[in-house]
Design an enzyme around this catalytic site. Structure first.
Site, PDB file in Angstrom:
ATOM      1  N   SER A   8      40.711  35.634  41.507  1.00 36.31           N
ATOM      2  CA  SER A   8      41.995  35.247  40.934  1.00 36.31           C
ATOM      3  C   SER A   8      41.960  33.774  40.573  1.00 36.31           C
ATOM      4  O   SER A   8      41.154  33.009  41.116  1.00 36.31           O
ATOM      5  CB  SER A   8      43.128  35.500  41.938  1.00 36.31           C
ATOM      6  OG  SER A   8      44.354  34.999  41.433  1.00 36.31           O
ATOM      7  N   HIS A   9      42.861  33.381  39.695  1.00 35.48           N
ATOM      8  CA  HIS A   9      42.998  31.972  39.335  1.00 35.48           C
ATOM      9  C   HIS A   9      43.598  31.149  40.477  1.00 35.48           C
ATOM     10  O   HIS A   9      43.527  29.931  40.463  1.00 35.48           O
ATOM     11  CB  HIS A   9      43.886  31.829  38.098  1.00 35.48           C
ATOM     12  CG  HIS A   9      43.206  32.227  36.839  1.00 35.48           C
ATOM     13  ND1 HIS A   9      42.938  33.529  36.506  1.00 35.48           N
ATOM     14  CD2 HIS A   9      42.722  31.462  35.830  1.00 35.48           C
ATOM     15  CE1 HIS A   9      42.333  33.557  35.333  1.00 35.48           C
ATOM     16  NE2 HIS A   9      42.186  32.322  34.908  1.00 35.48           N
TER      17      HIS A   9
END
Length: 132
Positions: A8-9
């Protein structure tokens, strides 16, 4: 068992999804969070993902990567390219929603299913309706 990497970012999203998936499986299943950049800021880091893949791998069953959006998919692909050829062949990026995909992947991997079965079950998570 097939290992799982959550990309994920955001560190908090990757770790939260990992923690949620770990609630439904035995402790020995490797689910590794690879969120954020090297310094923990917003973004993705192919080197961080590469290390997570290596950590999730048991040497024979392979690894499923589940990503959130956009560049996380690109970074995951770059990470795979940086692996040894032997490991490279045992890693798949799932086309699945991050939360539902992680739960499906963890549940199936915990059964001892092979890489392609885990991938297929993970990807079916995108078609599960949330309406009764």
């Amino acid at each position: 068992m097939v290992g799982i990497v959550i990309v994920s970012h955001m560190v908090s999203i990757a770790e939260g999804v990992r923690d949620m998936a770990k609630k439904v499986v035995p402790n020995e299943l490797k689910i590794i969070a690879a969120g954020g950049t090297a310094d923990g800021s917003f973004g993705t880091d192919s080197a961080k993902i590469c290390r997570a893949i290596e950590e999730a791998d048991d040497g024979k069953n392979g690894v499923i990567i589940i990503t959130d959006v956009g560049s996380s998919i690109i970074s995951a692909g770059l990470a795979i390219e940086g692996l040894s050829m032997q490991l490279h062949q045992r890693v798949k990026i799932a086309d699945a929603p991050i939360v539902e995909g992680a739960i499906a992947a963890a549940s199936e991997a915990a059964k001892g299913s092979d890489l392609m079965t885990v991938l297929n079950v993970t990807e079916t998570a995108k078609s599960v309706s949330k309406r009764g």
